[in-house]
Design a protein around this motif. Structure first.
Motif, PDB file in Angstrom:
ATOM      1  N   THR A   1       0.844  -1.197   0.000  1.00 15.54           N
ATOM      2  CA  THR A   1       0.000   0.000   0.000  1.00 15.54           C
ATOM      3  C   THR A   1       0.882   1.252   0.000  1.00 15.54           C
ATOM      4  OG1 THR A   1      -1.579  -1.242   1.334  1.00 15.54           O
ATOM      5  CG2 THR A   1      -1.935   1.126   1.159  1.00 15.54           C
TER       6      THR A   1
ATOM      7  N   LEU B   1      -6.455   5.681 -10.248  1.00 18.72           N
ATOM      8  CA  LEU B   1      -7.814   6.219 -10.231  1.00 18.72           C
ATOM      9  C   LEU B   1      -7.996   7.068  -8.981  1.00 18.72           C
ATOM     10  CD1 LEU B   1     -10.213   3.247 -11.029  1.00 18.72           C
ATOM     11  CD2 LEU B   1     -10.038   5.405 -12.265  1.00 18.72           C
TER      12      LEU B   1
ATOM     13  N   LEU C   1      -8.071   5.294  -5.495  1.00 18.12           N
ATOM     14  CA  LEU C   1      -9.069   4.233  -5.291  1.00 18.12           C
ATOM     15  C   LEU C   1      -8.531   2.843  -5.584  1.00 18.12           C
ATOM     16  CD1 LEU C   1     -12.097   6.062  -6.951  1.00 18.12           C
ATOM     17  CD2 LEU C   1     -11.571   5.866  -4.513  1.00 18.12           C
ATOM     18  N   ASN C   2      -7.464   2.770  -6.354  1.00 16.85           N
ATOM     19  CA  ASN C   2      -6.971   1.427  -6.685  1.00 16.85           C
ATOM     20  C   ASN C   2      -5.530   1.224  -6.208  1.00 16.85           C
ATOM     21  OD1 ASN C   2      -6.070   3.243  -8.589  1.00 16.85           O
ATOM     22  ND2 ASN C   2      -6.388   1.915 -10.341  1.00 16.85           N
TER      23      ASN C   2
ATOM     24  N   MET D   1      -2.964  -4.350  -5.439  1.00 16.04           N
ATOM     25  CA  MET D   1      -2.886  -5.271  -6.567  1.00 16.04           C
ATOM     26  C   MET D   1      -4.249  -5.888  -6.893  1.00 16.04           C
ATOM     27  SD  MET D   1       0.127  -5.408  -7.807  1.00 16.04           S
ATOM     28  CE  MET D   1       1.868  -5.215  -7.429  1.00 16.04           C
ATOM     29  N   LEU D   2      -5.158  -5.803  -5.943  1.00 15.06           N
ATOM     30  CA  LEU D   2      -6.503  -6.317  -6.170  1.00 15.06           C
ATOM     31  C   LEU D   2      -7.257  -5.417  -7.152  1.00 15.06           C
ATOM     32  CD1 LEU D   2      -7.990  -8.685  -4.742  1.00 15.06           C
ATOM     33  CD2 LEU D   2      -8.937  -7.008  -3.158  1.00 15.06           C
ATOM     34  N   ASP D   3      -6.838  -4.159  -7.191  1.00 13.55           N
ATOM     35  CA  ASP D   3      -7.612  -3.173  -7.938  1.00 13.55           C
ATOM     36  C   ASP D   3      -6.833  -2.525  -9.078  1.00 13.55           C
ATOM     37  OD1 ASP D   3      -9.806  -3.438  -6.142  1.00 13.55           O
ATOM     38  OD2 ASP D   3      -8.697  -2.231  -4.695  1.00 13.55           O
ATOM     39  N   TYR D   4      -5.517  -2.472  -8.953  1.00 18.21           N
ATOM     40  CA  TYR D   4      -4.696  -1.846  -9.986  1.00 18.21           C
ATOM     41  C   TYR D   4      -4.182  -2.963 -10.884  1.00 18.21           C
ATOM     42  CZ  TYR D   4      -1.197   1.141 -12.176  1.00 18.21           C
ATOM     43  OH  TYR D   4      -0.450   1.862 -13.087  1.00 18.21           O
ATOM     44  N   CYS D   5      -4.507  -2.899 -12.137  1.00 20.28           N
ATOM     45  CA  CYS D   5      -4.200  -4.042 -12.999  1.00 20.28           C
ATOM     46  C   CYS D   5      -2.860  -3.894 -13.703  1.00 20.28           C
ATOM     47  CB  CYS D   5      -5.300  -4.229 -14.039  1.00 20.28           C
ATOM     48  SG  CYS D   5      -5.002  -5.720 -14.991  1.00 20.28           S
TER      49      CYS D   5
ATOM     50  N   ARG E   1      -0.583  -9.414 -17.002  1.00 15.72           N
ATOM     51  CA  ARG E   1       0.008 -10.714 -16.660  1.00 15.72           C
ATOM     52  C   ARG E   1       0.443 -11.394 -17.958  1.00 15.72           C
ATOM     53  NH1 ARG E   1      -3.745 -11.599 -12.099  1.00 15.72           N
ATOM     54  NH2 ARG E   1      -4.165  -9.458 -11.510  1.00 15.72           N
TER      55      ARG E   1
ATOM     56  N   ASP F   1      -0.592 -13.953 -19.369  1.00 10.25           N
ATOM     57  CA  ASP F   1      -1.657 -14.408 -20.275  1.00 10.25           C
ATOM     58  C   ASP F   1      -2.368 -13.265 -20.985  1.00 10.25           C
ATOM     59  OD1 ASP F   1      -3.090 -13.443 -18.152  1.00 10.25           O
ATOM     60  OD2 ASP F   1      -4.314 -15.235 -17.858  1.00 10.25           O
ATOM     61  N   ASN F   2      -2.039 -12.019 -20.646  1.00 15.92           N
ATOM     62  CA  ASN F   2      -2.565 -10.890 -21.411  1.00 15.92           C
ATOM     63  C   ASN F   2      -1.697 -10.595 -22.632  1.00 15.92           C
ATOM     64  OD1 ASN F   2      -3.124  -9.472 -18.260  1.00 15.92           O
ATOM     65  ND2 ASN F   2      -4.760 -10.033 -19.639  1.00 15.92           N
TER      66      ASN F   2
ATOM     67  N   PRO G   1     -12.470  -2.958 -21.279  1.00 10.34           N
ATOM     68  CA  PRO G   1     -13.632  -3.469 -22.008  1.00 10.34           C
ATOM     69  C   PRO G   1     -14.828  -2.525 -21.887  1.00 10.34           C
ATOM     70  CG  PRO G   1     -12.573  -5.241 -20.788  1.00 10.34           C
ATOM     71  CD  PRO G   1     -11.863  -3.977 -20.421  1.00 10.34           C
TER      72      PRO G   1
ATOM     73  N   GLN H   1     -12.641  -9.562 -13.334  1.00 15.10           N
ATOM     74  CA  GLN H   1     -12.115  -8.218 -13.156  1.00 15.10           C
ATOM     75  C   GLN H   1     -10.628  -8.340 -13.466  1.00 15.10           C
ATOM     76  OE1 GLN H   1     -10.144  -5.802 -11.835  1.00 15.10           O
ATOM     77  NE2 GLN H   1     -10.937  -5.293  -9.808  1.00 15.10           N
TER      78      GLN H   1
ATOM     79  N   ALA I   1      -7.789  -6.936 -12.692  1.00 10.30           N
ATOM     80  CA  ALA I   1      -6.737  -6.922 -11.660  1.00 10.30           C
ATOM     81  C   ALA I   1      -6.906  -8.084 -10.696  1.00 10.30           C
ATOM     82  CB  ALA I   1      -6.761  -5.596 -10.903  1.00 10.30           C
ATOM     83  N   SER I   2      -8.052  -8.218 -10.072  1.00  9.67           N
ATOM     84  CA  SER I   2      -8.225  -9.230  -9.025  1.00  9.67           C
ATOM     85  C   SER I   2      -8.502 -10.604  -9.605  1.00  9.67           C
ATOM     86  CB  SER I   2      -9.391  -8.848  -8.114  1.00  9.67           C
ATOM     87  OG  SER I   2     -10.621  -9.031  -8.788  1.00  9.67           O
ATOM     88  N   ARG I   3      -9.028 -10.627 -10.803  1.00  4.91           N
ATOM     89  CA  ARG I   3      -9.457 -11.870 -11.464  1.00  4.91           C
ATOM     90  C   ARG I   3     -10.617 -12.535 -10.742  1.00  4.91           C
ATOM     91  NH1 ARG I   3      -5.175 -13.708 -15.543  1.00  4.91           N
ATOM     92  NH2 ARG I   3      -4.659 -11.651 -16.313  1.00  4.91           N
TER      93      ARG I   3
ATOM     94  N   PHE J   1     -14.688   0.349 -11.302  1.00  8.22           N
ATOM     95  CA  PHE J   1     -14.194  -0.336 -12.495  1.00  8.22           C
ATOM     96  C   PHE J   1     -15.309  -0.660 -13.472  1.00  8.22           C
ATOM     97  CE2 PHE J   1     -11.762  -1.589  -8.751  1.00  8.22           C
ATOM     98  CZ  PHE J   1     -10.580  -0.954  -9.060  1.00  8.22           C
TER      99      PHE J   1
ATOM    100  N   TYR K   1     -22.943  -1.652 -17.471  1.00  9.34           N
ATOM    101  CA  TYR K   1     -22.060  -2.596 -18.155  1.00  9.34           C
ATOM    102  C   TYR K   1     -22.162  -3.983 -17.526  1.00  9.34           C
ATOM    103  CZ  TYR K   1     -17.838  -4.531 -20.295  1.00  9.34           C
ATOM    104  OH  TYR K   1     -16.962  -5.312 -20.995  1.00  9.34           O
TER     105      TYR K   1
END
Ligand SMILES: Cc1cc2nc3c(=O)[nH]c(=O)nc-3n(C[C@H](O)[C@H](O)[C@H](O)COP(=O)(O)OP(=O)(O)OC[C@H]3O[C@@H](n4cnc5c(N)ncnc54)[C@H](O)[C@@H]3O)c2cc1C
Lengths: 789, 283
Positions: free
Chosen positions: A286, A699, A707-708, A711-715, A718, A720-721, A778, B188, B190-192, B261, B266
């Motif tokens: 954090t 954000l 707000l992000n 790691m749960l919220d800020y992407c 990876r 596989d992307n 998306p 999602q 980031a979190s998947r 998000f 959506y």
């Protein structure tokens, strides 16, 4: 040279990294060590009414708690800004202070309010939550363009309209004229969003003051330990420089964020003297989100002028660049000298004008993040160019070829002087673009796109071509532009009596593989094995004063310093060899690890000469023993890598998801020492830029909350992307450094963001969508398609 | 970060866990895989005084065929479920959901009991167990009771599990619909975790849709069955137009989550897209 240069030698350092046996700052411990935690503001902007530490201080295991008042009373100011960018009218840049602990006001979420030191980490955390702070919350300002308006919340009392500087580059009159006479004008307005660097290892410090010899030691996560020492010693804590040792051991990534000397590290160093014990501090994730300097955050209006034939005749931009709440070390030069100077791109654009206002906001400070200014520039230029081509109905590749600067090698042909201060060293832009077109099989790709579209699928092809300036930087040049430091580097080579070699470098490896690349150069130069060379870096007590690693400079600048020392070793070695061979040094040539008398079989090996240098029984007169040389190298110019990338995307019509189906890159970084490492840098760089295009972005809400911040919220993208990267290169050597090398650490990031966005816009052609805010999530893409329906 | 200090107890049987729960009351929390609880403790959002680790209770780790239903022990990990042939056969939706949770480490530690007790609105399983019409078995000081899954999720982060009760087993009926089920997830980025997870179980063996159950995870405050869509499908032949008109109704009568998000609009639209895809997959 031998046969190691140009070979994909496996990374020497990976032996320890892959086994999890790297040694990072937090892995070091000292006897009697204490643990520090910073209490941080939950508010973006607030007056500090009171800070009550009594309960925290009284807790078992708490050693002490410092507040902003303690540090202020000790006369300590915080870290400094290392680059002065003045106002257009000549007024001096505003330089608000950055206290180590806030004493009157907090200015971003994460601003430090108190420093708690305890016997163990858990107690320090508990005590931090027992500090009672009374905040008077103020309105916050987040948007850099809104920040300059009258009536906006003021981040610093001494910075009217939150404006640190305003700055311009290029010729305004000529650019105005170009737009007046334009046949077509392309316009874009966008926010190049704020991104979080997210090095995998958070920042950390282990600080110790030894009263026996009045000496400080600081283990820390730095990309440039000497610069950290200089800033801390000379500017922040007033420590005699020889009494401070900074060690940056293994460092788990930086992406720029560990260039800067942060207040947090200075605070624990100061505290270690106050309490007479070592202090350890390690940021959590954090804190990394809330205190590591972010990147980008430009709000920009950009325009491109064309004549009737499709020639680019002018480019104009106006940018409001957020610097965050305080000025980090290089915050001011990133949106100016590392950004505006690249606005001509690879084109012959005869008139360019760049206007930048540097602004403080209630957000985490902004400074260099991979590419630093240059990704913002290439995004601007390449989005404009691609959009313009589309608007006038010309193929984007053809449009670029038409407007490219013709090839120049910097030897036969002179370097190319741009309208925005730089002289590019060598380039063959059409060479790179033609190669990527061929590798991508562009003609076939266009057919596939046509077929996909007639099947109702959304497929897009996007280009990005770039030139960047790295190998930072000629000291006199940057000095004239406001830098308060030099940007040379240093390397010494110590040949041991047995012919083994240690090299000491000022560059710092935190992912780049210097222990391999630098060893390849030296081993090759002396005709010895990789195993015979050891590379040391990261300890101010052991290595010469170098400026560290960032701006894709290690090989171009420090590598050149290494080559200077190589030459010195060879020169002296030749004199010793000549003595042994009873000839003159001019009769000798060095090849395959020995000095050979030209035209004879007579030779003496590198090891023999080394031994003789240290056991100088039979030795040239007036020659000093030893074989040990230090060199500094100050480049004569930046280096200018370039390349051409193509991104192919498919968009899911139902969901708006963007999938990158192909990514084809051709980069030119001059001569390549280790192709595998260079390719790795390209992969990582492209991934980083794709991250900004599709996934990442800080954000903030209007109150200044990030707000992000997890790691749960800020992407972060990876594996596989990512598509399979199809990489290749051309080679246009740098004409002005000994190895002919440029830089490759940031190129992928500089190139890929606009390539992806251009591809998505191409895919959305039928919807008439011209531009979308990054990241292209998306939901954003889907919403744009719905609105166009 | 680091959690506040706490006591740690290791239970070796269900009854011991229950008596420890009784003894420590509100202040205690069960620790299963720890993959939801420990992160919240590290952020100090949860500050239990005592942790009762059920990681050593081997009697809770099983997947058994009981004829009418599959019995899955609370401590079955996501990996146990993902790799079970039995689950793949009798309840493919559950198997597919398990395989899409987090990453390998998470799947090796996290348990089905933990997910269902935690009742995170964004978790994968809840919509799946609703669609599979599961029964939740719990044990407490007053003995064992079973809860129909339709009564189990009572609100945001809330379930019918009592404070001194341990979730011990999940029962998945081995009916035709469950054997013909699937789960699709829009993560999602980031979190998947899913911002739309759609589970469908459907019996259309007789030509038309005789039994159909649809569950959504991630869409609403709690996972829910979408009866509007089920009604629209029941009795119909599952062709393209039936799928299109039924999936257009997805999440219609529901309040839908909205966050920074993903907007409500959506999310609702994606519920329809994912339902359509899931139904299409089962035809
Ligand atoms: C990186 C990461 C990614 C993840 N991704 C996903 C994802 O994509 N989808 C998803 O659904 N989940 C995801 N999770 C969550 C994961 O599935 C957890 O394992 C799960 O939420 C909780 O299971 P657990 O066994 O770890 O429970 P714990 O964390 O140990 O416990 C969770 C809660 O349930 C209670 N509890 C546990 N077992 C019982 C029981 N038998 N009886 C009564 N109460 C009990 C605990 O007291 C606690 O309150 C992710 C987690 C992580 C760390």
């Amino acid at each position: 040279m031998g046969d190691l240069i140009g070979k994909s030698v496996k990374r020497v350092e990976d032996n320890r990294f892959l086994k999890g046996e790297g040694k990072y700052t937090d892995d070091f411990n000292m006897p009697n060590q204490t643990f520090a935690v910073y209490l941080r503001s939950p508010h973006a902007h607030a007056n500090l009414v009171s800070v009550d530490i009594s309960a925290a201080k009284a807790m078992d295991g708490v050693i002490t708690v410092f507040t902003g008042k303690d540090i202020k009373d000790a006369g300590i100011v915080g870290s400094i800004c290392g680059w002065q960018v003045d106002f257009k009218n000549g007024d001096t840049m505003k330089e608000p202070g950055h206290p180590i602990l806030a004493f009157d006001k907090v200015r971003h979420v994460g601003d430090a309010v108190a420093l708690v030191i305890a016997e163990d980490f858990g107690t320090a955390v508990d005590a931090a939550s027992a500090v009672e702070v009374n905040y008077e919350v103020l309105d916050a300002i987040v948007d850099p363009k809104a920040a300059v308006q009258d009536g906006a919340p003021q981040v610093h009392d001494d910075v009217p309209n939150n404006t640190i500087f305003d700055w311009e580059l290029g010729n305004k009159e000529e650019t105005d004229a170009a737009f007046e006479n334009a046949h077509h004008i392309t316009e874009l307005s966008y926010h190049n969003q704020k991104i979080v660097p997210n090095a995998i290892e958070p920042r950390a410090a282990l600080a110790h003051f030894d009263s026996n010899d009045d000496k400080y030691t600081l283990y820390t996560t730095s990309q440039n330990p000497h610069l950290a020492r200089l800033i801390i010693a000379a500017f922040v804590l007033s420590i005699p420089e020889h009494k401070l040792r900074v060690i940056a051991p293994d460092v788990g990534g930086g992406f720029g964020s560990k260039i800067f000397t942060y207040n947090d590290e200075c605070g624990v160093l100061w505290a270690s003297k106050q309490i007479g014990r070592p202090v350890k501090w390690t940021a959590d994730r954090t804190e990394a989100f809330l205190t590591d300097c972010h990147g980008r955050d430009h709000v920009t209006d950009a325009k491109l002028a064309l004549d009737a034939e499709g020639n680019i005749t002018g480019l104009r931009t106006k940018t409001y660049a957020s610097l965050g709440a305080y000025l980090s070390n290089f915050s001011t030069c990133i949106p100016t000298w590392l950004h505006g100077t690249l606005m001509q791109g690879l084109y012959t654009t005869p008139a360019v004008h760049v206007d930048v206002t540097g602004v403080v906001t209630n957000t985490v400070p902004v400074d260099a993040v991979r590419g630093a200014g240059r990704p913002e520039a290439s995004f601007c230029v390449e989005r404009l160019v691609e959009t313009a081509a589309r608007e006038i109905g010309m193929d984007p590749a053809e449009f670029r070829l038409k407007n490219f600067i013709p090839p120049f090698d910097g030897v036969e042909q002179e370097g190319y002087q741009t309208q925005v201060a730089l002289q590019y060293d060598s380039g063959n832009y059409e060479g790179a673009l033609k190669k990527v077109l061929k590798n991508a099989n562009y003609e076939k790709l266009k057919e596939e796109r046509a077929a996909a579209r007639s099947d109702g699928k959304l497929m897009g092809i996007g280009f990005s071509t770039y030139v960047e300036a790295c190998g930072i930087a000629p000291s006199a040049v940057v000095g004239s532009l406001g830098a308060r430091v030099g940007l040379y580097d240093a390397a010494s080579i110590r040949v041991h009596p047995t012919g083994k070699v240690t090299i000491f470098v000022g560059a710092h490896s935190h992912g780049q593989g210097h222990e391999t690349t630098f060893a390849q150069i030296v081993a090759d130069s002396f005709g010895i094995g990789m195993d015979d060379v050891n590379v040391l870096h990261g300890d101010t007590e052991n290595v010469p004063f170098g400026m560290g690693t960032y701006g894709s400079r290690s090989l171009a600048v420090c590598g050149s310093a290494i080559m200077k020392s190589v030459d010195k070793v060879k020169e002296k070695g030749a004199r010793i060899a000549a003595h042994k061979l009873e000839c003159s040094p001019e009769d000798l040539e060095f090849a395959n690890g020995s000095w050979n008398v030209k035209g004879t079989e007579k030779s003496v090996g590198f090891g023999d000469v080394a031994l003789t240098a240290y056991v100088p029984h039979d030795y040239p007169e007036n020659e000093e023993p030893g074989l040990d040389f230090a060199s500094f190298y100050d480049p004569t110019n930046f280096v200018y890598p370039f390349g051409a990338h193509i991104c192919v995307v498919e968009i899911d019509k139902d969901t708006g998801e963007v999938k990158i189906v192909r990514y084809i890159a051709v980069d030119d970084a001059g001569n390549i020492i280790n192709p595998m490492i260079a390719e790795g840098q390209v992969h990582g760089g492209i991934a980083h830029g794709i991250g900004q295009a599709l996934y990442e972005g800080a954000l903030y809400d209007d109150s200044g909350q990030l707000l992000n911040a997890s790691m749960l919220d800020y992407c972060i993208p990876r594996a596989d992307n990512m598509p399979f990267f199809e990489t290749d290169h051309t080679i246009t050597p740098c004409p002005h450094n000994p190895l002919g090398v440029k830089g490759i650490g940031e190129a992928g990031t500089i190139a890929s963001t606009p390539a992806v966005v251009n591809a998505v816009m191409d895919a959305l052609t039928d919807y008439g969508v011209k531009d979308l805010q990054m990241p292209l999530t998306p939901q954003r893409v889907w919403t744009a398609m719905q609105q166009a329906k | 970060m680091i959690p506040e200090s706490f006591d740690y107890q290791r239970a070796s049987s269900v009854s011991e866990a229950i008596s420890l729960l009784q003894k420590h009351g509100e202040d205690a929390k069960i620790l299963a895989g720890g993959h939801s609880l420990v992160p919240t403790m590290k952020l100090r959002l949860a500050t239990p005084g005592t942790l009762i680790d059920i990681g050593g209770i081997s009697e809770l780790k099983y997947i058994n065929d009981k004829g009418d239903y599959l019995a899955i022990g609370a401590r079955a990990t996501h990996w146990d479920i993902e790799s079970s042939d039995l689950v793949a056969q009798k309840a493919p939706a559950l198997s597919q959901a398990a395989g899409q949770i987090g990453d390998v480490q998470v799947r090796n530690r996290g348990t089905i009991g933990g997910v269902l007790a935690h009742s995170d609105p964004q978790a994968d399983y809840p919509g799946v167990v609703l669609a599979l019409n599961a029964t939740i078995v719990v044990q407490g000081s007053r003995g064992e009771r079973t809860i129909a899954v339709s009564d189990y999720f009572t609100g945001l982060w809330e379930t019918a599990l009592g404070e001194d009760e341990l979730l011990t087993e999940v029962r998945i009926p081995t009916d035709r619909a469950n054997a013909n089920s699937c789960y699709l997830k829009f993560p999602q980025p980031a979190s998947r975790y899913p911002f739309v997870g759609c589970a469908v179980a459907m019996d259309s063996s007789a030509g038309n849709c005789s039994d159909v159950r649809i569950g959504f995870s991630g869409v609403g405050e709690t996972a829910f069955r979408d009866s509007g869509v089920e009604d629209a499908l029941r009795g119909n032949t599952l062709n393209e137009s039936a799928i299109a008109s039924a999936s257009a109704k997805a999440a219609d009568a529901r309040s839908v989550l909205s966050d920074v998000f993903v907007s409500e609009e959506y999310r609702r639209a994606m519920a329809k897209v994912y339902l359509k895809r899931a139904l299409t997959k089962l035809t």
